[in-house]
Design an enzyme around this catalytic site. Structure first.
Site, short mmCIF file in Angstrom:
data_model
loop_
_atom_site.label_atom_id
_atom_site.label_comp_id
_atom_site.label_asym_id
_atom_site.label_seq_id
_atom_site.Cartn_x
_atom_site.Cartn_y
_atom_site.Cartn_z
N ASP A 31 51.51 34.88 46.14
CA ASP A 31 50.67 35.67 47.03
C ASP A 31 51.26 35.63 48.44
OD1 ASP A 31 48.39 36.38 48.83
OD2 ASP A 31 47.28 36.42 46.95
N ASN A 86 38.65 38.40 40.54
CA ASN A 86 37.64 39.10 41.34
C ASN A 86 37.47 40.51 40.77
OD1 ASN A 86 37.47 36.91 43.19
ND2 ASN A 86 39.30 37.67 44.24
N HIS A 99 44.08 41.34 38.31
CA HIS A 99 44.97 40.20 38.53
C HIS A 99 44.20 38.90 38.48
CE1 HIS A 99 43.59 41.56 42.52
NE2 HIS A 99 43.78 40.32 42.97
#
Length: 113
Positions: A31, A86, A99
């Site tokens: 990330d 999420n 993801h």
């Protein structure tokens, strides 16, 4: 593939992420705004905007299995890690391409966010 999707652009090679794993169906990369010392995103190469859309239970299982394999490869499996998906706005989803977040390297707290 979705033309305006950031992650689809990574799958296509238009954007070069810091890849930690790739096969014909999955891409995993670090990330760019990590929320933990280890923060890896695991995505299907096929575009699904949210968890609500995925129609391939085998692929979903592969995504989760990849998270566990990466935890072992990163040396964090025994100490512990968190996986998060999420979904939609109230779920905190920022990029609308399914993801899994793999987070580790610090003590996670509960309740989450």
């Amino acid at each position: 593939m979705s033309e305006n999707c950031l992650f689809c652009k990574m799958v296509a090679g238009d954007i070069k992420p810091d890849i930690v794993f790739e096969n014909d169906r999955i891409l995993a990369f670090r990330d760019i705004a990590p929320q933990a010392p280890i923060h890896i995103l695991i995505i299907p190469k096929k575009h699904f905007s949210t968890l609500n859309e995925i129609d391939d239970p085998v692929l979903l299982g592969e995504l989760v299995q990849t998270a566990a394999q990466l935890a072992k490869a990163q040396g964090i499996a025994d100490a512990g890690y968190r996986t998060v998906i999420n979904c939609n706005e109230q779920g905190g989803q920022a990029v609308y391409h399914l993801h899994i977040h793999l987070l580790a390297g610090r003590q996670m707290t509960w309740p989450a966010g």
